[in-house]
Design an enzyme around this catalytic site. Structure first.
Site, mmCIF file in Angstrom:
data_model
loop_
_atom_site.group_PDB
_atom_site.id
_atom_site.type_symbol
_atom_site.label_atom_id
_atom_site.label_comp_id
_atom_site.label_asym_id
_atom_site.label_seq_id
_atom_site.Cartn_x
_atom_site.Cartn_y
_atom_site.Cartn_z
ATOM 1 N N CYS A 2 39.699 -17.701 -7.103
ATOM 2 C CA CYS A 2 39.842 -18.978 -6.393
ATOM 3 C C CYS A 2 38.892 -19.068 -5.195
ATOM 4 O O CYS A 2 38.569 -18.061 -4.575
ATOM 5 C CB CYS A 2 41.260 -19.129 -5.884
ATOM 6 S SG CYS A 2 42.488 -18.944 -7.177
ATOM 7 N N ARG A 27 32.307 -17.725 -7.979
ATOM 8 C CA ARG A 27 33.508 -16.897 -7.984
ATOM 9 C C ARG A 27 34.277 -17.026 -9.293
ATOM 10 O O ARG A 27 35.178 -16.245 -9.571
ATOM 11 C CB ARG A 27 34.419 -17.299 -6.812
ATOM 12 C CG ARG A 27 33.784 -17.073 -5.468
ATOM 13 C CD ARG A 27 34.536 -17.764 -4.371
ATOM 14 N NE ARG A 27 35.810 -17.139 -4.075
ATOM 15 C CZ ARG A 27 35.964 -16.097 -3.266
ATOM 16 N NH1 ARG A 27 34.920 -15.566 -2.695
ATOM 17 N NH2 ARG A 27 37.147 -15.599 -3.024
ATOM 18 N N TRP A 76 41.291 -20.105 -10.327
ATOM 19 C CA TRP A 76 41.150 -19.198 -11.461
ATOM 20 C C TRP A 76 42.563 -18.794 -11.824
ATOM 21 O O TRP A 76 43.231 -18.121 -11.054
ATOM 22 C CB TRP A 76 40.305 -17.990 -11.055
ATOM 23 C CG TRP A 76 39.906 -17.120 -12.183
ATOM 24 C CD1 TRP A 76 39.049 -17.432 -13.205
ATOM 25 C CD2 TRP A 76 40.320 -15.767 -12.422
ATOM 26 N NE1 TRP A 76 38.904 -16.360 -14.047
ATOM 27 C CE2 TRP A 76 39.666 -15.329 -13.597
ATOM 28 C CE3 TRP A 76 41.157 -14.877 -11.758
ATOM 29 C CZ2 TRP A 76 39.852 -14.047 -14.127
ATOM 30 C CZ3 TRP A 76 41.333 -13.606 -12.291
ATOM 31 C CH2 TRP A 76 40.691 -13.201 -13.456
ATOM 32 N N ASN A 102 44.553 -18.843 -2.320
ATOM 33 C CA ASN A 102 43.885 -17.820 -3.120
ATOM 34 C C ASN A 102 44.715 -16.557 -2.967
ATOM 35 O O ASN A 102 44.968 -16.114 -1.852
ATOM 36 C CB ASN A 102 42.463 -17.611 -2.575
ATOM 37 C CG ASN A 102 41.731 -16.468 -3.256
ATOM 38 O OD1 ASN A 102 42.172 -15.969 -4.275
ATOM 39 N ND2 ASN A 102 40.608 -16.077 -2.677
ATOM 40 N N GLY A 103 45.168 -15.988 -4.091
ATOM 41 C CA GLY A 103 45.982 -14.773 -4.031
ATOM 42 C C GLY A 103 47.183 -14.918 -4.934
ATOM 43 O O GLY A 103 47.209 -15.774 -5.829
ATOM 44 N N GLU A 483 25.567 1.179 -17.859
ATOM 45 C CA GLU A 483 25.324 -0.057 -17.126
ATOM 46 C C GLU A 483 24.539 -1.042 -18.002
ATOM 47 O O GLU A 483 24.834 -2.238 -18.024
ATOM 48 C CB GLU A 483 24.596 0.237 -15.811
ATOM 49 C CG GLU A 483 24.162 -0.976 -15.011
ATOM 50 C CD GLU A 483 25.300 -1.918 -14.626
ATOM 51 O OE1 GLU A 483 26.481 -1.576 -14.809
ATOM 52 O OE2 GLU A 483 24.987 -3.030 -14.154
ATOM 53 N N LYS A 487 25.918 -4.747 -19.055
ATOM 54 C CA LYS A 487 25.167 -5.961 -18.708
ATOM 55 C C LYS A 487 24.967 -6.824 -19.939
ATOM 56 O O LYS A 487 25.161 -8.026 -19.916
ATOM 57 C CB LYS A 487 23.814 -5.555 -18.102
ATOM 58 C CG LYS A 487 23.316 -6.406 -17.015
ATOM 59 C CD LYS A 487 23.858 -6.140 -15.647
ATOM 60 C CE LYS A 487 25.333 -6.061 -15.503
ATOM 61 N NZ LYS A 487 25.796 -5.625 -14.211
ATOM 62 N N GLU A 490 28.373 -8.311 -21.279
ATOM 63 C CA GLU A 490 28.965 -9.239 -20.321
ATOM 64 C C GLU A 490 28.356 -10.633 -20.409
ATOM 65 O O GLU A 490 29.067 -11.632 -20.336
ATOM 66 C CB GLU A 490 28.726 -8.646 -18.922
ATOM 67 C CG GLU A 490 29.290 -9.418 -17.787
ATOM 68 C CD GLU A 490 29.042 -8.721 -16.438
ATOM 69 O OE1 GLU A 490 28.149 -7.853 -16.366
ATOM 70 O OE2 GLU A 490 29.734 -9.053 -15.479
ATOM 71 N N HIS A 506 28.338 13.173 -33.695
ATOM 72 C CA HIS A 506 29.745 13.556 -33.828
ATOM 73 C C HIS A 506 30.611 12.381 -34.252
ATOM 74 O O HIS A 506 31.829 12.414 -34.055
ATOM 75 C CB HIS A 506 30.236 14.167 -32.507
ATOM 76 C CG HIS A 506 29.487 15.416 -32.153
ATOM 77 N ND1 HIS A 506 29.659 16.593 -32.830
ATOM 78 C CD2 HIS A 506 28.512 15.651 -31.241
ATOM 79 C CE1 HIS A 506 28.837 17.515 -32.333
ATOM 80 N NE2 HIS A 506 28.125 16.959 -31.366
ATOM 81 N N LYS A 605 33.492 -13.452 -10.455
ATOM 82 C CA LYS A 605 32.629 -12.611 -9.636
ATOM 83 C C LYS A 605 33.437 -11.587 -8.852
ATOM 84 O O LYS A 605 33.059 -10.429 -8.736
ATOM 85 C CB LYS A 605 31.823 -13.496 -8.665
ATOM 86 C CG LYS A 605 30.877 -12.723 -7.750
ATOM 87 C CD LYS A 605 29.786 -12.045 -8.541
ATOM 88 C CE LYS A 605 28.833 -11.234 -7.702
ATOM 89 N NZ LYS A 605 28.037 -10.308 -8.533
HETATM 90 O O1 M6R Z 1 32.727 -6.542 -6.244
HETATM 91 P P1 M6R Z 1 32.829 -5.257 -6.976
HETATM 92 O O2 M6R Z 1 31.572 -4.459 -6.953
HETATM 93 O O3 M6R Z 1 34.010 -4.425 -6.541
HETATM 94 O O4 M6R Z 1 33.112 -5.668 -8.479
HETATM 95 C C1 M6R Z 1 33.423 -4.716 -9.454
HETATM 96 C C2 M6R Z 1 33.275 -5.286 -10.838
HETATM 97 O O5 M6R Z 1 34.172 -6.328 -11.040
HETATM 98 C C3 M6R Z 1 31.854 -5.797 -11.108
HETATM 99 O O6 M6R Z 1 30.900 -4.800 -10.901
HETATM 100 C C4 M6R Z 1 31.722 -6.287 -12.562
HETATM 101 O O7 M6R Z 1 31.821 -5.219 -13.451
HETATM 102 C C5 M6R Z 1 30.391 -7.035 -12.722
HETATM 103 N N1 M6R Z 1 30.656 -8.331 -13.255
HETATM 104 C C6 M6R Z 1 29.439 -6.378 -13.627
HETATM 105 O O8 M6R Z 1 28.236 -7.065 -13.730
#
Ligand code: M6R
Length: 610
Positions: A2, A27, A76, A102-103, A483, A487, A490, A506, A605
């Site tokens: 949010c 966000r 959200w 928000n929360g 990573e 990426k 995602e 394996h 985000k």
């Molecule tokens: O804000 P943060 O670094 O704590 O966020 C952690 C993850 O939510 C964040 O890295 C997420 O995996 C990304 N969307 C990856 O690109």
């Protein structure tokens, strides 16, 4: 997650609120709304809708509320599906109040039952937030700040809230606990927001609101009150990012812009931190006794930040000679980790608001560990609660997919590990010198890599129709492969998995066919021959292989369909450069597939729920 904005001043609030909400789109959200106080009529008009802010703009075009005080929200969904009625702002029965939140209000069901059964309230939505509006109504006796205090005393959970009351049209009040909230200070106008980008068009002077504090804004002034209702003397933080920094600035997407910002971000993360062959981290100032006391280090984080910790682990182990464990924050607390005053617990988070990482930090603190945050966001909860904070200074990261924050996290961990090794005198001088020199070269070398974007566009066309893609590597390359896979999946929604190259045979090798592209990382010299054998294993199964190797490597090209070359750099620092082609490949593949790059489906985000 949010987003909240609020305005009080002399301008029309609605367009200002909508503009602020747009700046918070990164966000992630599923609905949006505004509430504007029509001062003359002492009436609050609420317009809200499921979907994107453009839907809200369409509704506003039909009936634009007029007034100079208002609050806005992007939601959200947590409690109750995304729908018009579940969107914020929420109002009580009399519509005398409007609330954005928000929360999560953890005890909302219990409160709702009391309000309905004992006090005769009727609820419209399925949200936890609506209880907030009804409680305000219940407790209001002519003073909105008192009503807010009483309401806060009843709710358990996390909140950043913004409130307007029809009976007090010259005030906007707000409060926070465990969710971000800032105040923007203007001339004859004041603001609240979840984050700085929402305010940059209007002011650069902000206050960070702390847990338990209440904010009272009028158009002439702003005050933060502590829990005893004493006014807090909060220092003003002047934001020196230019407005461009929070906008796309000519790039098609924030993600691409942020990938290209990396040379500059590297510079900023390193700035002033290497002096005469030593790492200088003034914000830490650890003594030799501190560092010698630690027998173990934990690195705790989520997602991309967790992947950065996987690279931090061997660095700290090698330079500090003590064991390091890397944990996913959402797992950490529940396994009762061995934490005590002889532990250093490092929490890595771009946003500094990730709920699981914050909860893990609190656990470590409660058990006596020294806590150190590595984060990008000044004033974030994790930054404020940790004993020490190392800021990334990578600038705002808007795209959901983390890019420049990841590389900045890596750099911060190189700096940290060398720094700790230097304080404890366990890192050989020549090793430290070689790493620091490699770090110094990073911005220039990253620029060279970024100049080859056409290559990645072509490769993206080659892999865009794949059902599944594997990333393989050994050592640091394997950590980086994770990573790369995250990426790609995602943002392009292609299934992707990372494997330790030696592990394929394996089991996973059974999945390799000519339809399964493999991205092979072969940058670590100590395992190069072995990785090459693993590449041969997959080429023998007709897989299309894209190989990442160091400039000057003539061998790899014989075994892969396409080689990508990384400028020569100290092996252990290579992930900072090698991730750039992986980011670009993921980006262009997502573009080829027509995906929403900056806001991938189902993702936010900043993940502020556990
Ligand atoms: O804000 P943060 O670094 O704590 O966020 C952690 C993850 O939510 C964040 O890295 C997420 O995996 C990304 N969307 C990856 O690109």
């Amino acid at each position: 997650m949010c987003g909240i904005v609020g305005y009080i001043g002399t301008k029309e609030a609605t367009p200002l609120l909508v503009d602020g909400l747009k700046k918070l789109e990164y966000r992630g959200y599923d609905s949006a709304g505004v509430a504007v106080l029509e001062q003359m009529q002492r009436r609050i008009s609420v317009v809200k809708t499921v979907g994107k802010i453009t839907n809200l703009e369409h509704k506003l075009a039909e009936c634009m509320p007029k007034g100079c005080v208002g609050i806005g929200h992007t939601r959200w969904a947590t409690h109750g599906r995304p729908s018009d009625v579940n969107s914020h702002p929420h109002q009580g029965c009399s519509a005398d109040f409007a609330v954005v939140h928000n929360g999560i209000i953890e005890n909302y069901l219990e409160l709702k039952e009391w309000l309905v059964k004992e006090r005769g309230h009727e609820f419209m939505s399925e949200t936890d937030t609506e209880v907030f509006a009804h409680l305000l109504e219940e407790f209001y006796e002519g003073d909105i700040v008192n009503a807010l205090r009483k309401t806060l005393s009843k709710v358990h959970g996390s909140y950043a809230v913004g409130v307007v009351a029809a009976q007090e049209p010259d005030k906007l009040v707000a409060a926070r606990k465990d969710s971000p909230l800032i105040v923007g200070l203007g001339e004859g106008e004041n603001f609240i927001a979840s984050d700085i980008p929402a305010l940059l068009n209007h002011t650069r002077d902000v206050w960070f609101v702390e847990d338990g504090e209440v904010v009272v804004l009028t158009k002439e002034g702003a005050a933060i009150l502590d829990k005893h209702d004493h006014e807090v003397n909060r220092g003003v933080f002047h934001v020196d990012w230019d407005a461009e920094a929070a906008e796309k600035g000519g790039f098609e997407h924030f993600m691409l812009k942020e990938i290209f910002e990396q040379p500059e971000a590297f510079q900023k993360t390193l700035s002033g931190r290497i002096q005469e062959g030593k790492v200088r981290l003034d914000e830490l100032n650890f003594t030799t006794e501190d560092v010698e006391r630690w027998e173990k280090v934990f690195i705790v984080a989520c997602g991309t930040a967790y992947h950065s910790g996987l690279i931090g682990k061997p660095l700290i182990e090698e330079f500090l000679h003590i064991p390091v464990e890397v944990d996913i924050a959402s797992e950490f607390r529940y396994r009762n980790p061995l934490l005590n005053e002889r532990t250093l617990a490092v929490f890595v988070s771009q946003s500094g608001e990730t709920a699981d990482t914050l909860a893990a930090l609190r656990e470590a603190k409660a058990k006596g560990a020294t806590t150190l945050a590595i984060t990008n966001v000044v004033g974030s909860s994790i930054a404020r609660e940790a004993d020490y904070t190392l800021f990334l200074w990578a600038g705002p990261e808007i795209a959901v997919a983390s890019t420049k924050a990841y590389t900045a996290m890596l750099i911060a961990q190189y700096l940290l590990s060398v720094y700790l090794g230097q304080v404890k005198e366990t890192i050989p001088e020549d090793k430290a010198r070689a790493i620091l020199e490699a770090l110094r070269q990073l911005p220039e070398k990253a620029k060279q890599l970024l100049a080859q974007k056409e290559l990645y566009q072509q490769l993206a066309r080659d892999i865009r129709d794949a059902q599944s893609i594997f990333f393989i590597g050994r050592g640091y390359d394997y950590n980086l492969a994770m990573e790369g896979a995250l990426k790609l999946k995602e943002i392009s929604y292609i299934h992707a998995e990372a494997y330790a190259a030696g592990e394929l045979k394996h089991g996973t090798l059974a999945l390799i066919t000519k339809e399964t592209p493999v991205i092979a990382l072969a940058l670590q010299k100590n395992t190069y021959e072995k990785t090459l054998s693993n590449i041969m294993e997959v080429t023998a199964r007709d897989a299309m292989v894209i190989g990442l190797a160091e400039e000057g490597d003539t061998e790899i090209a014989k075994w892969v369909s396409q080689a990508i070359y990384i400028p020569k750099i100290e092996d252990i620092v290579s992930p900072v450069l090698a991730v750039i082609p992986l980011q670009l490949l993921a980006y262009y593949t997502a573009v080829e597939r027509g995906c929403n790059v900056d806001q991938p489906r189902n993702l936010a985000k900043s993940v502020t729920v556990e």
